[in-house]
Design a protein around this motif. Sequence first.
Motif, short mmCIF file in Angstrom:
data_model
loop_
_atom_site.label_atom_id
_atom_site.label_comp_id
_atom_site.label_asym_id
_atom_site.label_seq_id
_atom_site.Cartn_x
_atom_site.Cartn_y
_atom_site.Cartn_z
N LEU A 17 46.56 53.80 46.09
CA LEU A 17 46.49 52.43 45.61
C LEU A 17 45.99 51.50 46.87
N PHE A 18 45.37 50.44 46.82
CA PHE A 18 44.73 49.93 47.67
C PHE A 18 45.01 48.15 47.20
N ILE A 19 45.53 47.25 48.02
CA ILE A 19 45.65 46.15 47.63
C ILE A 19 44.48 45.08 48.03
N LEU A 20 43.82 44.20 47.14
CA LEU A 20 42.60 43.53 47.35
C LEU A 20 42.96 42.19 47.86
N SER A 21 42.55 41.17 48.53
CA SER A 21 42.98 39.85 48.85
C SER A 21 42.22 39.20 47.58
N ASP A 22 42.31 37.73 47.49
CA ASP A 22 41.11 37.20 46.34
C ASP A 22 39.77 37.17 47.11
N ALA A 23 39.56 37.05 48.32
CA ALA A 23 38.03 37.08 48.74
C ALA A 23 37.51 38.69 48.53
N GLN A 24 38.44 39.70 48.84
CA GLN A 24 37.79 40.91 48.48
C GLN A 24 37.63 41.32 47.00
N LEU A 25 38.50 40.48 46.04
CA LEU A 25 38.20 40.86 44.86
C LEU A 25 37.04 39.96 44.33
N SER A 26 36.78 39.14 44.73
CA SER A 26 35.58 38.26 44.47
C SER A 26 34.18 38.98 44.70
N LEU A 27 34.17 39.50 45.97
CA LEU A 27 33.22 40.27 46.25
C LEU A 27 33.16 41.78 45.43
N ALA A 28 34.31 42.42 44.97
CA ALA A 28 33.94 43.48 44.11
C ALA A 28 33.47 43.13 42.94
N LYS A 29 33.89 41.91 42.58
CA LYS A 29 33.31 41.58 41.10
C LYS A 29 31.82 41.23 41.28
N GLU A 30 31.34 40.32 42.25
CA GLU A 30 30.07 40.24 42.61
C GLU A 30 28.86 41.22 42.68
#
Length: 194
Positions: free
Chosen positions: A80-93
């Motif tokens: 399990l890895f935690i993503l920050s908001d910025a990392q989550l945005s990159l993942a979605k993009e």
Amino acid sequence: MQLPRGRFLTIKKETSIRKLQEEAIAAGFTGYLSFFTGDTRATLVIENGRPILAEFGALAGREAYEKLHSMSDIAVDAELFILSDAQLSLAKEFNRTYTMRTEPEQRARERFAGIQSQERSAEASASERKLAASTAGATRLKPRVAKVVSASKWEDDLSLLDTMDLEKVKRSMRENSRMIAEKLELDHLIKENV
């Protein structure tokens, strides 16, 4: 799927996919789960406890999630890895093909895109009519002459490289990297050329 590394949270051993998802929902987890089922790698990105991206081998999005759901009682070892908001945005993009959209949501998106394109074409035809009306009695305008463009972007880049002083660029890069290393207190990594 290409994901930012994220901050490592934990490894869950011998737990079911269903239990992992229930815990993620209860905790409002934002990050991703990564695990293997046999020889197949699976990744599930979760935002506030809700799965948003899924990958299972060659499957992506809703299909991958449904495959994982059908195997929800299988025991796996998951990271399990935690993503920050910025990392989550990159993942979605960068992973739009892995997005899990429901069929009604997908139809709504397609309908909205169709409405937007109709509006754009209506605006374009209205502006064409205005232009035609304004130039109807005017003298004929001189056509614009387009600049001659090189056969390809590649040739443009090569011609630009021919005009550059590569030695000057190399010196500048070395000086800048030296300054950065000194600012980061990494002087011990700098070797003088002998």
